[in-house]
Design a protein around this motif. Structure first.
Motif, PDB file in Angstrom:
ATOM      1  N   TYR A   1      33.676   9.502  40.353  1.00  0.00           N
ATOM      2  CA  TYR A   1      33.596  10.939  40.092  1.00  0.00           C
ATOM      3  C   TYR A   1      34.633  11.304  39.032  1.00  0.00           C
ATOM      4  O   TYR A   1      35.826  11.062  39.199  1.00  0.00           O
ATOM      5  N   GLY A   2      34.170  11.893  37.938  1.00  0.00           N
ATOM      6  CA  GLY A   2      35.052  12.259  36.827  1.00  0.00           C
ATOM      7  C   GLY A   2      35.786  13.567  37.089  1.00  0.00           C
ATOM      8  O   GLY A   2      35.558  14.243  38.105  1.00  0.00           O
ATOM      9  N   GLY A   3      36.686  13.913  36.168  1.00  0.00           N
ATOM     10  CA  GLY A   3      37.590  15.053  36.326  1.00  0.00           C
ATOM     11  C   GLY A   3      36.925  16.365  36.712  1.00  0.00           C
ATOM     12  O   GLY A   3      37.377  17.049  37.653  1.00  0.00           O
ATOM     13  N   THR A   4      35.812  16.731  36.043  1.00  0.00           N
ATOM     14  CA  THR A   4      35.191  18.028  36.357  1.00  0.00           C
ATOM     15  C   THR A   4      34.560  18.020  37.747  1.00  0.00           C
ATOM     16  O   THR A   4      34.453  19.063  38.386  1.00  0.00           O
TER      17      THR A   4
ATOM     18  N   GLY B   1      20.038  11.597  24.076  1.00  0.00           N
ATOM     19  CA  GLY B   1      20.006  11.016  22.732  1.00  0.00           C
ATOM     20  C   GLY B   1      21.185  11.497  21.901  1.00  0.00           C
ATOM     21  O   GLY B   1      21.736  10.756  21.090  1.00  0.00           O
ATOM     22  N   VAL B   2      21.560  12.754  22.109  1.00  0.00           N
ATOM     23  CA  VAL B   2      22.693  13.350  21.402  1.00  0.00           C
ATOM     24  C   VAL B   2      23.510  14.108  22.451  1.00  0.00           C
ATOM     25  O   VAL B   2      22.926  14.623  23.415  1.00  0.00           O
ATOM     26  N   ASP B   3      24.822  14.180  22.284  1.00  0.00           N
ATOM     27  CA  ASP B   3      25.655  14.949  23.218  1.00  0.00           C
ATOM     28  C   ASP B   3      25.057  16.351  23.392  1.00  0.00           C
ATOM     29  O   ASP B   3      24.985  17.113  22.436  1.00  0.00           O
TER      30      ASP B   3
ATOM     31  N   GLU C   1      27.331   0.597  21.516  1.00  0.00           N
ATOM     32  CA  GLU C   1      27.481   1.154  20.165  1.00  0.00           C
ATOM     33  C   GLU C   1      27.784   2.650  20.260  1.00  0.00           C
ATOM     34  O   GLU C   1      28.713   3.143  19.640  1.00  0.00           O
ATOM     35  N   MET C   2      26.998   3.361  21.086  1.00  0.00           N
ATOM     36  CA  MET C   2      27.187   4.823  21.164  1.00  0.00           C
ATOM     37  C   MET C   2      28.576   5.171  21.687  1.00  0.00           C
ATOM     38  O   MET C   2      29.241   6.063  21.161  1.00  0.00           O
ATOM     39  N   ALA C   3      29.029   4.452  22.714  1.00  0.00           N
ATOM     40  CA  ALA C   3      30.350   4.758  23.282  1.00  0.00           C
ATOM     41  C   ALA C   3      31.444   4.470  22.263  1.00  0.00           C
ATOM     42  O   ALA C   3      32.360   5.273  22.069  1.00  0.00           O
TER      43      ALA C   3
HETATM   44  P1  ADP Z   1      34.044  12.726  33.179  1.00  0.00           P
HETATM   45  O1  ADP Z   1      35.214  13.636  33.308  1.00  0.00           O
HETATM   46  O2  ADP Z   1      33.060  12.880  34.284  1.00  0.00           O
HETATM   47  O3  ADP Z   1      34.437  11.305  32.930  1.00  0.00           O
HETATM   48  P2  ADP Z   1      33.519  13.079  30.361  1.00  0.00           P
HETATM   49  O4  ADP Z   1      33.910  14.398  29.802  1.00  0.00           O
HETATM   50  O5  ADP Z   1      34.418  11.911  30.091  1.00  0.00           O
HETATM   51  O6  ADP Z   1      33.241  13.254  31.905  1.00  0.00           O
HETATM   52  O7  ADP Z   1      32.054  12.673  29.842  1.00  0.00           O
HETATM   53  C1  ADP Z   1      30.989  13.580  29.998  1.00  0.00           C
HETATM   54  C2  ADP Z   1      30.758  14.297  28.691  1.00  0.00           C
HETATM   55  O8  ADP Z   1      30.249  13.355  27.728  1.00  0.00           O
HETATM   56  C3  ADP Z   1      29.689  15.355  28.730  1.00  0.00           C
HETATM   57  O9  ADP Z   1      30.210  16.596  29.136  1.00  0.00           O
HETATM   58  C4  ADP Z   1      29.167  15.385  27.290  1.00  0.00           C
HETATM   59  O10 ADP Z   1      29.649  16.469  26.541  1.00  0.00           O
HETATM   60  C5  ADP Z   1      29.718  14.105  26.665  1.00  0.00           C
HETATM   61  N1  ADP Z   1      28.714  13.315  25.943  1.00  0.00           N
HETATM   62  C6  ADP Z   1      28.892  12.783  24.711  1.00  0.00           C
HETATM   63  N2  ADP Z   1      27.786  12.172  24.284  1.00  0.00           N
HETATM   64  C7  ADP Z   1      26.873  12.288  25.274  1.00  0.00           C
HETATM   65  C8  ADP Z   1      25.527  11.859  25.426  1.00  0.00           C
HETATM   66  N3  ADP Z   1      24.900  11.171  24.456  1.00  0.00           N
HETATM   67  N4  ADP Z   1      24.880  12.161  26.570  1.00  0.00           N
HETATM   68  C9  ADP Z   1      25.504  12.845  27.550  1.00  0.00           C
HETATM   69  N5  ADP Z   1      26.775  13.303  27.461  1.00  0.00           N
HETATM   70  C10 ADP Z   1      27.464  13.036  26.344  1.00  0.00           C
END
Ligand code: ADP
Ligand code: ASP
Ligand code: MG
Length: 401
Positions: free
Chosen positions: A8-11, A179-181, A201-203
């Motif tokens: 579970y991430g920060g939010t 596909g895109v943020d 690649e995307m990450a």
């Molecule tokens: P967490 O705190 O749960 O680790 P993050 O903020 O690290 O969450 O990662 C989630 C965020 O990643 C989303 O809010 C979104 O804005 C971003 N994001 C970037 N690229 C993408 C993508 N291709 N698909 C989904 N989310 C993406």
């Protein structure tokens, strides 16, 4: 019983109420017959707040002490979540990275996990406890606390799943991988699945929905990874091994990163020793360069451009001074308002014409690019940041992302 690692991430754990909701969700899963290992991040923006506090004390805080400080964020969440579970009548135990046996290199603030002494976690699972582990941290051979770099709780989760030979579910604040943020292109479509290679690649190109090393580990140990919204009520995205025939779309994802600057060294005397010297020094100074381009020689001189992380700017300025003393005729330009736009797709291995379509998008929309690089499954361009929004929308429309 089957084991599952959830993260579970920060939010998702930003408030006491949210921690209680996560606890309820875990109980449901436990009741359905699973052994649970749960990795948590620090609550909300806690890590940022801790970094700001450190910067108020020192311009250059000791990295060892910074790790001590930052690790407390996830420790707080793990203990609160374990308390919530116990309060609801379920046995749970909170563990720091050290207590969970996570051993890392001694590289403070960016340590890699070397191994996990998993018997400690297994022991608690055998006792039928829900095991809550503070993400993003471990311990080095000197017994010092280390952290894994921003977003590192993803890596903790996937590493644990690899060691326990079980799937990993990552719960976050979006419904899956798009596909895109979706925050920068709200029309983006959610993907049902994506390959490790594409996600890697995307990450690494800036899609922070999952940390790069987590995908690397997932791919290496073939851990099935599932990313979904923290409510668990909507189907998310699977990261798994795919082949081109399963992947009909030629382009899967688009990323945009403003993290790099572009350095152009004009008037470099064209001989390989000179050019080799520049790139050698960049390597020696640990400046991680990415895109490189060079013009054809004119009257014995070339211009060389490369991109590098903005955080290396001071080192680059030092290097420029050094180069100017050695190569007196060079002129250097550093541009910070550039964006790297990349498209990624497994289909590019077999289908041609993606570059041509991208060139047409740029031409039709008067977007000028400075550099292009390609790999087997990606094409990246550097453009002016002022053209970023337009480029994202037009490319996403062209490839129906
Ligand atoms: P967490 O705190 O749960 O680790 P993050 O903020 O690290 O969450 O990662 C989630 C965020 O990643 C989303 O809010 C979104 O804005 C971003 N994001 C970037 N690229 C993408 C993508 N291709 N698909 C989904 N989310 C993406
Ligand atoms: N709390 C850390 C960060 O904000 C680690 C993580 O959330 O994954 O980067
Ligand atoms: Mg994250």
């Amino acid at each position: 019983m089957s084991i599952v690692v959830q993260k579970y991430g920060g939010t998702s754990v930003a408030s006491i109420d949210k921690i209680k909701s996560v606890a309820k969700k875990l109980i449901k899963r436990k009741e359905s017959g699973y052994d649970l290992v749960v990795v948590v991040s620090a609550m909300g923006k806690t890590t940022d707040t801790l970094i700001e506090m450190a910067k108020k004390i020192s311009d250059n805080p000791s990295k060892r002490e910074l790790d001590m400080l930052l690790s407390t964020g996830e420790q707080m969440t793990s203990s609160l979540l374990a308390m919530a579970l116990k309060d609801m009548g379920y046995d749970a135990i909170a563990l720091t990275g050290f207590q969970a046996g996570i051993k890392t290199e001694d590289k403070h603030t960016k340590a890699s996990i070397l191994d996990i002494e998993i018997k400690k976690v297994r022991h608690h699972l055998k006792e039928d406890k829900i095991v809550i582990i503070a993400g993003f941290q471990g311990i080095d051979e000197n017994g010092d606390i280390t952290t894994l770099g921003r977003g590192g709780s993803d890596t903790t989760a996937v590493a644990l799943a690899a060691k326990l030979d079980c799937p990993c579910e990552i719960y976050t604040d979006v419904e899956g991988i798009y596909g895109v943020d979706p925050r920068i292109y709200p029309n983006a479509k959610k993907l049902d699945y994506i390959s490790y290679d594409e996600m890697l690649e995307m990450a690494s190109l800036g899609a922070k929905v999952i940390e790069t090393r987590a995908v690397e580990l997932g791919s290496k140990y073939q851990v099935p990874i599932y990313i979904a919204l923290n409510t668990g009520l909507v189907t998310g995205t699977y990261i798994k091994e795919l082949n081109e025939s399963m992947e009909k779309k030629v382009v899967t994802g688009l990323t945009a990163s403003d993290d790099d600057l572009m350095v152009t060294i004009n008037n470099v005397l064209y001989n390989t020793k000179n050019i080799c010297y520049i790139f050698n020094r960049l390597g020696e100074m640990d400046i991680n360069i990415d895109m490189i381009s060079q013009t054809a020689p004119i009257h014995g001189y070339v211009n060389i451009s490369f991109t590098a992380p903005k955080e290396s700017k001071d080192l680059i300025i030092d290097l420029v001074q050094e180069l100017k003393r050695k190569m007196r005729e060079i002129k250097v330009d550093i541009q910070e308002d550039i964006t790297k736009i990349s498209v990624v797709g497994l289909g590019m291995r077999t289908q041609s014409g993606v570059a041509a379509r991208l060139f047409k998008v740029f031409a039709d929309n008067d977007i000028h690019f400075k550099q292009v690089t390609t790999s087997e499954i990606r094409i990246s361009y550097t453009i002016n940041t002022t053209d970023k929004e337009k480029a994202i929308v037009k490319i996403a429309e062209e490839f129906n992302m």
